[in-house]
Every structure is written in structure tokens, then in C-alpha cells.
Design an enzyme around this catalytic site. Structure first.
Site, PDB file in Angstrom:
ATOM      1  N   GLY A  39       0.788  -1.232   0.000  1.00 19.84           N
ATOM      2  CA  GLY A  39       0.000   0.000   0.000  1.00 19.84           C
ATOM      3  C   GLY A  39       0.817   1.277   0.000  1.00 19.84           C
ATOM      4  N   SER A  40       2.084   1.198  -0.440  1.00 20.87           N
ATOM      5  CA  SER A  40       2.881   2.436  -0.444  1.00 20.87           C
ATOM      6  C   SER A  40       2.330   3.437  -1.453  1.00 20.87           C
ATOM      7  CB  SER A  40       4.359   2.141  -0.701  1.00 20.87           C
ATOM      8  OG  SER A  40       4.568   1.714  -2.030  1.00 20.87           O
ATOM      9  N   ASN A  41       1.752   2.956  -2.543  1.00 15.74           N
ATOM     10  CA  ASN A  41       1.145   3.906  -3.491  1.00 15.74           C
ATOM     11  C   ASN A  41      -0.119   4.522  -2.915  1.00 15.74           C
ATOM     12  OD1 ASN A  41       2.519   4.118  -6.252  1.00 15.74           O
ATOM     13  ND2 ASN A  41       2.681   1.937  -5.769  1.00 15.74           N
ATOM     14  N   MET A 117      -3.599  -7.083  -7.217  1.00 15.99           N
ATOM     15  CA  MET A 117      -3.038  -8.251  -7.890  1.00 15.99           C
ATOM     16  C   MET A 117      -4.117  -9.202  -8.425  1.00 15.99           C
ATOM     17  SD  MET A 117      -0.007  -7.335  -7.669  1.00 15.99           S
ATOM     18  CE  MET A 117       1.009  -8.707  -8.191  1.00 15.99           C
ATOM     19  N   ARG A 118      -5.271  -8.652  -8.785  1.00 17.42           N
ATOM     20  CA  ARG A 118      -6.331  -9.454  -9.386  1.00 17.42           C
ATOM     21  C   ARG A 118      -6.604  -8.942 -10.800  1.00 17.42           C
ATOM     22  NH1 ARG A 118      -6.102 -13.640  -6.975  1.00 17.42           N
ATOM     23  NH2 ARG A 118      -8.030 -14.275  -7.991  1.00 17.42           N
ATOM     24  N   ASN A 134      -4.475   2.226 -13.311  1.00 20.72           N
ATOM     25  CA  ASN A 134      -3.562   1.204 -12.782  1.00 20.72           C
ATOM     26  C   ASN A 134      -2.140   1.733 -12.842  1.00 20.72           C
ATOM     27  OD1 ASN A 134      -2.785  -1.405 -11.830  1.00 20.72           O
ATOM     28  ND2 ASN A 134      -2.125  -1.926 -13.900  1.00 20.72           N
ATOM     29  N   HIS A 136       1.963   0.312 -13.010  1.00 24.96           N
ATOM     30  CA  HIS A 136       2.740  -0.897 -13.314  1.00 24.96           C
ATOM     31  C   HIS A 136       4.232  -0.550 -13.279  1.00 24.96           C
ATOM     32  CE1 HIS A 136       3.573  -4.820 -14.935  1.00 24.96           C
ATOM     33  NE2 HIS A 136       4.419  -4.244 -15.785  1.00 24.96           N
TER      34      HIS A 136
HETATM   35  C1  GRF Z   1       3.859  -1.400  -7.382  1.00 21.76           C
HETATM   36  O1  GRF Z   1       5.192  -1.570  -7.781  1.00 21.76           O
HETATM   37  C2  GRF Z   1       2.939  -1.359  -8.575  1.00 21.76           C
HETATM   38  O2  GRF Z   1       3.538  -0.857  -9.706  1.00 21.76           O
HETATM   39  C3  GRF Z   1       2.602  -2.806  -8.762  1.00 21.76           C
HETATM   40  O3  GRF Z   1       2.523  -3.341  -7.464  1.00 21.76           O
HETATM   41  C4  GRF Z   1       3.339  -2.575  -6.587  1.00 21.76           C
HETATM   42  C5  GRF Z   1       2.484  -2.152  -5.429  1.00 21.76           C
HETATM   43  O4  GRF Z   1       3.213  -1.548  -4.405  1.00 21.76           O
HETATM   44  N1  GRF Z   1       1.383  -2.933  -9.528  1.00 21.76           N
HETATM   45  P1  GRF Z   1       2.487  -0.916  -3.138  1.00 21.76           P
HETATM   46  O5  GRF Z   1       1.560  -1.983  -2.566  1.00 21.76           O
HETATM   47  O6  GRF Z   1       1.754   0.306  -3.574  1.00 21.76           O
HETATM   48  O7  GRF Z   1       3.594  -0.603  -2.170  1.00 21.76           O
END
Ligand code: GRF
Length: 217
Positions: A39-41, A117-118, A134, A136
Site C-alpha cells: 500500500g505504499s502507493n 493483484m487481481r 492502474n 505498473h
Molecule cells: C507497485 O510496484 C505497482 O507498480 C505494482 O505493485 C506494486 C504495489 O506496491 N502494480 P504498493 O503496494 O503500492 O507498495
């Protein structure tokens, strides 16, 4: 034609947006974030909102993995978190139908997949046309799929990065909103490279959300 300039800052190549996003949107965006892991994003988006650089509110975080750290981060930011464990749904469409219900119940207008991741289905995409984003960890269309960082290393490319795009039925496809470039260093492992890519993810995701919203009628 717009020129894309890259500038070197330490060990990172940064490609600024072609058209800089004005993060001070006139209307507050109502976001729903989908996350499966750390969940860092999610946190980068929550921080941009807290810092008032992104005019938005995360209405709800949906997570599918009971151990996802994203749920703890949501609590820190006082964002409601809803667990929808994919193992409880026989078909992907069933899970997506439940996701749509939760998003609608929380009055969400933009769906932000942040480490979700789904594989998503038409049930979700049709409920939020052109409003599912999304992120990536590669420069799409290179290296889609769950091993984008490892595949870039194995291919021997010298530059990789991250991409924010509109989601489509095919995994990691759909119109690109923003990208940032990250050079691969000789001593890189998947872990060190992914860490540098994530720094760029955290920078561009809030901007890409604003940019996408500005493109809407
Ligand atoms: C990120 O690197 C994103 O690009 C990929 O999964 C990772 C998720 O990281 N789809 P986080 O859970 O947001 O830390």
C-alpha cells in the site's frame, strides 16, 4: 510534437509529464483505492491529499488479502478499509460485482488500482468507464505481468520505469497517462531496482490522477 526531456538526478532519470498536471483541481475527486499488498502507493496518494497538492479524498480502500499492510495504512489516514477476500468468490466477476457495490456505496467516482493483484473484468470496467487507473512497474508496453521488474533486469535493458494507465480488459494495457524512467544500474537486484521504481511511482501517481481527471469532460 511535444518533446520529452529527461534529466539526471542522482541515480534516477526522470521524465517530466509532457503537459504538467495542475493538481489543484476545481472539484474534489472521490477516489476508491484497490490494493493487495504493502500500500505504499495508497500512502503516496493519501500524503498528496493531506499536503493539499491533490484535491481529492479517498472514500474507501478495498483490499483482498487479509494480511495486506495497506489496511494498516488506511487506518492511519482514517480511510475506511473493506476486505473482500477473493477466495470467497467463485468467479472473478463475482468479486468485481461486490467491489462495484462497495465503491458505489462509498460514492466513488474514480477507481485507483495500487498494487491490485487481481485481473479485473468488464463488470468493474463497465461500471466505471474510463475511470479505472492502474500503475505498473515497467515502461509499458514492455514487460507487462507480475514480473515486470525481474523481466527488465533479465532482458538487459538499461532503462525501465513505471507507467500509470487507464485499465483495460487485457492485463497492463490501456491508454498511458504518465511514465517515469529509471536507469538500471550494474549492481541492481530486483529489490534495489523496484525500490527506485517505487520512488517514481509515488511521485507520478497523484499527478497522473489529476491529469486523468482534467481530461474528463
Ligand atoms: C507497485 O510496484 C505497482 O507498480 C505494482 O505493485 C506494486 C504495489 O506496491 N502494480 P504498493 O503496494 O503500492 O507498495
Amino acid at each position: 510534437m511535444a518533446e520529452v526531456v529527461t534529466e539526471r538526478t542522482g541515480a534516477e532519470l526522470i521524465s517530466p509529464p509532457v503537459a504538467a498536471a495542475d493538481l489543484r483541481l476545481p472539484q474534489r475527486l472521490r477516489l476508491g483505492v484497490l490494493a493487495s499488498g504493502s500500500g505504499s502507493n495508497f500512502e503516496a496518494i493519501a500524503q498528496a491529499i493531506a499536503a493539499q497538492t491533490l484535491n481529492a479524498q479517498v472514500q474507501v480502500l478495498i483490499y483482498n488479502n487479509p494480511k495486506a499492510r495497506a489496511a494498516e495504512r488506511a487506518a492511519q489516514y482514517h480511510v475506511p478499509a473493506v476486505l473482500l477476500n477473493h477466495r470467497h468468490y467463485p468467479h472473478r466477476e463475482d468479486l468485481d460485482g461486490e467491489i462495484v457495490k462497495v465503491l458505489q456505496a462509498h460514492n466513488v467516482e474514480w477507481v485507483i488500482m495500487a498494487g491490485w493483484m487481481r485481473i479485473v473484468t468488464a463488470v468493474l470496467l463497465d461500471a466505471y468507464p474510463n475511470r479505472v487507473l492502474n500503475i505498473h512497474p515497467s515502461l509499458l508496453p514492455s514487460f507487462p505481468g507480475i514480473h515486470g521488474v525481474e523481466q527488465a533486469l533479465a532482458a538487459g535493458v538499461k532503462i525501465t520505469g513505471c507507467t500509470v494507465h487507464f485499465a483495460a480488459l487485457e492485463v497492463d494495457s490501456g491508454p498511458i497517462i504518465m511514465q517515469a524512467a529509471v536507469p538500471i544500474l550494474p549492481e541492481d537486484t530486483a529489490t534495489t531496482l523496484h525500490a527506485r521504481i517505487q520512488r517514481q511511482e509515488h511521485r507520478i501517481y497523484p499527478e497522473a490522477i489529476a491529469l486523468a481527471a482534467q481530461g474528463q469532460p
